[in-house]
Design a protein around this motif. Structure first.
Motif, PDB file in Angstrom:
ATOM      1  N   ALA A 169      -6.972  17.747   7.252  1.00 44.33           N
ATOM      2  CA  ALA A 169      -7.078  18.723   6.163  1.00 44.33           C
ATOM      3  C   ALA A 169      -5.902  19.687   6.195  1.00 44.33           C
ATOM      4  N   THR A 170      -5.529  20.154   7.373  1.00 43.00           N
ATOM      5  CA  THR A 170      -4.386  21.065   7.509  1.00 43.00           C
ATOM      6  C   THR A 170      -3.098  20.385   7.073  1.00 43.00           C
ATOM      7  N   LYS A 171      -2.898  19.162   7.520  1.00 42.71           N
ATOM      8  CA  LYS A 171      -1.672  18.429   7.178  1.00 42.71           C
ATOM      9  C   LYS A 171      -1.581  18.142   5.684  1.00 42.71           C
ATOM     10  N   GLN A 172      -2.739  17.963   5.042  1.00 43.69           N
ATOM     11  CA  GLN A 172      -2.743  17.589   3.627  1.00 43.69           C
ATOM     12  C   GLN A 172      -3.040  18.765   2.709  1.00 43.69           C
ATOM     13  N   GLY A 173      -3.020  19.971   3.278  1.00 41.39           N
ATOM     14  CA  GLY A 173      -3.006  21.183   2.471  1.00 41.39           C
ATOM     15  C   GLY A 173      -4.319  21.624   1.882  1.00 41.39           C
ATOM     16  N   VAL A 174      -5.446  21.306   2.540  1.00 43.76           N
ATOM     17  CA  VAL A 174      -6.741  21.771   2.033  1.00 43.76           C
ATOM     18  C   VAL A 174      -7.531  22.457   3.150  1.00 43.76           C
ATOM     19  N   PRO A 197      -4.495  15.317  -0.432  1.00 38.32           N
ATOM     20  CA  PRO A 197      -5.677  15.042   0.391  1.00 38.32           C
ATOM     21  C   PRO A 197      -6.197  13.618   0.173  1.00 38.32           C
ATOM     22  N   LEU A 198      -6.616  13.005   1.259  1.00 38.92           N
ATOM     23  CA  LEU A 198      -7.196  11.664   1.211  1.00 38.92           C
ATOM     24  C   LEU A 198      -8.701  11.753   1.454  1.00 38.92           C
ATOM     25  N   VAL A 199      -9.469  11.198   0.538  1.00 38.56           N
ATOM     26  CA  VAL A 199     -10.920  11.110   0.683  1.00 38.56           C
ATOM     27  C   VAL A 199     -11.277   9.633   0.687  1.00 38.56           C
ATOM     28  N   ALA A 200     -12.067   9.213   1.691  1.00 37.26           N
ATOM     29  CA  ALA A 200     -12.356   7.796   1.870  1.00 37.26           C
ATOM     30  C   ALA A 200     -13.848   7.511   1.774  1.00 37.26           C
ATOM     31  N   VAL A 204       0.821  -1.215   0.000  1.00 35.61           N
ATOM     32  CA  VAL A 204       0.000   0.000   0.000  1.00 35.61           C
ATOM     33  C   VAL A 204       0.857   1.267   0.000  1.00 35.61           C
ATOM     34  N   GLY A 205       1.868   1.321   0.860  1.00 33.30           N
ATOM     35  CA  GLY A 205       2.709   2.518   0.944  1.00 33.30           C
ATOM     36  C   GLY A 205       3.413   2.815  -0.368  1.00 33.30           C
ATOM     37  N   ALA A 206       4.024   1.802  -0.966  1.00 34.47           N
ATOM     38  CA  ALA A 206       4.744   1.999  -2.234  1.00 34.47           C
ATOM     39  C   ALA A 206       3.787   2.408  -3.346  1.00 34.47           C
ATOM     40  N   VAL A 211      -1.810   7.401   4.860  1.00 34.19           N
ATOM     41  CA  VAL A 211      -1.858   8.698   5.539  1.00 34.19           C
ATOM     42  C   VAL A 211      -0.479   9.347   5.568  1.00 34.19           C
ATOM     43  N   LYS A 212       0.557   8.558   5.786  1.00 34.24           N
ATOM     44  CA  LYS A 212       1.918   9.112   5.809  1.00 34.24           C
ATOM     45  C   LYS A 212       2.258   9.757   4.467  1.00 34.24           C
ATOM     46  N   VAL A 213       1.890   9.090   3.376  1.00 31.87           N
ATOM     47  CA  VAL A 213       2.144   9.643   2.047  1.00 31.87           C
ATOM     48  C   VAL A 213       1.319  10.919   1.850  1.00 31.87           C
ATOM     49  N   GLY A 214       0.062  10.890   2.241  1.00 28.47           N
ATOM     50  CA  GLY A 214      -0.797  12.065   2.092  1.00 28.47           C
ATOM     51  C   GLY A 214      -0.272  13.255   2.864  1.00 28.47           C
ATOM     52  N   ASN A 215       0.169  13.010   4.097  1.00 27.46           N
ATOM     53  CA  ASN A 215       0.695  14.103   4.918  1.00 27.46           C
ATOM     54  C   ASN A 215       2.028  14.623   4.378  1.00 27.46           C
TER      55      ASN A 215
END
Length: 322
Positions: free
Chosen positions: A302-307, A241-244, A202-204, A232-236
């Motif tokens: 949202a703050t961590k992922q820039g939105v 942004p991650l939408v689930a 998943v991470g890769a 989440v680590k990649v998104g941050n």
């Protein structure tokens, strides 16, 4: 030796006693299997058990309850299915598509209630949502993808490319990816896919999307949800942004999710199990869709992922993590 003339009165007395005595009810049994353990699927299991307990089916009163997880391994899922079939429970509950496929392949007579299967028809569990006429029924967590795309646009209004990490071997994920690939162009967006056949991938897979997508959308793929922290680590780190579609993923770091309350889905599944324990035939019970969706948002993510989320979106959420 008892004389014959005494045997008949004895037999008559014994038969009268048997008629007078209450017949002991057979202990009922429910076997539950899940492809993997993660918050959403665990909530379904807990909801099923809570529904049974509320209806009076408890281990203290003789219910035989067993649970096994395949830890994400389809071969183990098949082994569990064969083991359960050998145990001959009254009902088998199969949570998530791979486990449901394994159980349905293993028995044609023990009642099977599937849960959290996005598309039970594509997964070849049933021919339609009408009564199956077989030993299979259940509850789907199929989502309205138009509403999912609307949520993506609400979180990232200018998004042009949506990334998806998924397991191509999981039927429910493959169906959603195909539908998203066809639908996104109608909204001026395209899909970029990243394959993660195993949880460790998943991470890769997520890192391969960096620089190529504006947002990452995740459906209820069990590999991805099991390793959501890697996503989440990649998104941050990359501010993607991650939408689930799984509300529990918001607690773990997604910006937003519009999805099923999986505990409630477990209660809904449990209600079907109870009907079968009381004598209903699974083949006469239509498959059901999950009842009700909830919007969850995470302002920290949202703050961590820039939105920045709009007030309208925040105000419409059932749960807000601040």
């Amino acid at each position: 030796m008892i004389q014959l003339k005494l045997v008949r009165p004895l037999l008559g007395a014994l038969l009268s006693l048997c008629v007078a005595m209450p017949v002991a009810t057979q202990a009922q049994s429910v076997a539950v299997t899940s492809i993997v353990e993660h918050p959403a699927l665990d909530s379904i299991k807990d909801g099923v058990k809570a529904a049974l307990e509320e209806a009076g089916f408890t281990e203290e009163k003789g219910l035989k309850w067993q649970f096994q997880t395949a830890q994400g391994n389809t071969a183990i899922a098949a082994q569990i299915a064969r083991k359960f079939v050998g145990d001959r429970p009254d009902v088998i509950v199969a949570i998530a598509t791979p486990s449901a496929q394994a159980v349905v392949a293993a028995t044609r007579d023990i009642p099977v209630v599937y849960s959290a299967v996005t598309d039970p028809v594509a997964a070849q569990l049933v021919e339609s949502f009408e009564p199956s006429g077989s030993n299979v029924t259940g509850v789907s967590d199929m989502l309205d993808l138009e509403r999912q795309i609307e949520l993506i646009r609400a979180v990232v209004p200018n998004a042009k490319t949506v990334g998806m990490v998924y397991n191509p071997g999981e039927a429910n994920s493959a169906v959603v990816v195909k539908q998203m690939r066809e639908m996104l162009p109608e909204y001026g967006m395209t899909l970029m896919e990243a394959s993660a056949p195993r949880t460790v991938d998943v991470g890769a897979a997520a890192r391969s999307l960096i620089g190529n997508v504006d947002v990452i959308y995740t459906n209820t793929d069990n590999n991805v949800v099991s390793a959501y922290e890697a996503l989440v680590k990649v998104g941050n780190d990359a501010q993607i942004p991650l939408v689930a579609s799984d509300p529990d993923s918001v607690k773990r770091g997604a910006v937003a999710a519009l999805g099923v309350n999986y505990y409630d889905l477990g209660l809904q599944t449990g209600a079907m199990v109870i009907d079968i324990l009381k004598g209903a035939e699974p083949g006469e019970m239509p498959s059901q869709l999950s009842e009700g969706l909830e919007l969850h948002v995470n302002l920290q993510a949202a703050t961590k992922q820039g939105v920045t989320l709009s007030n309208d979106l925040i105000d419409s959420a059932a749960n807000v993590i601040r």
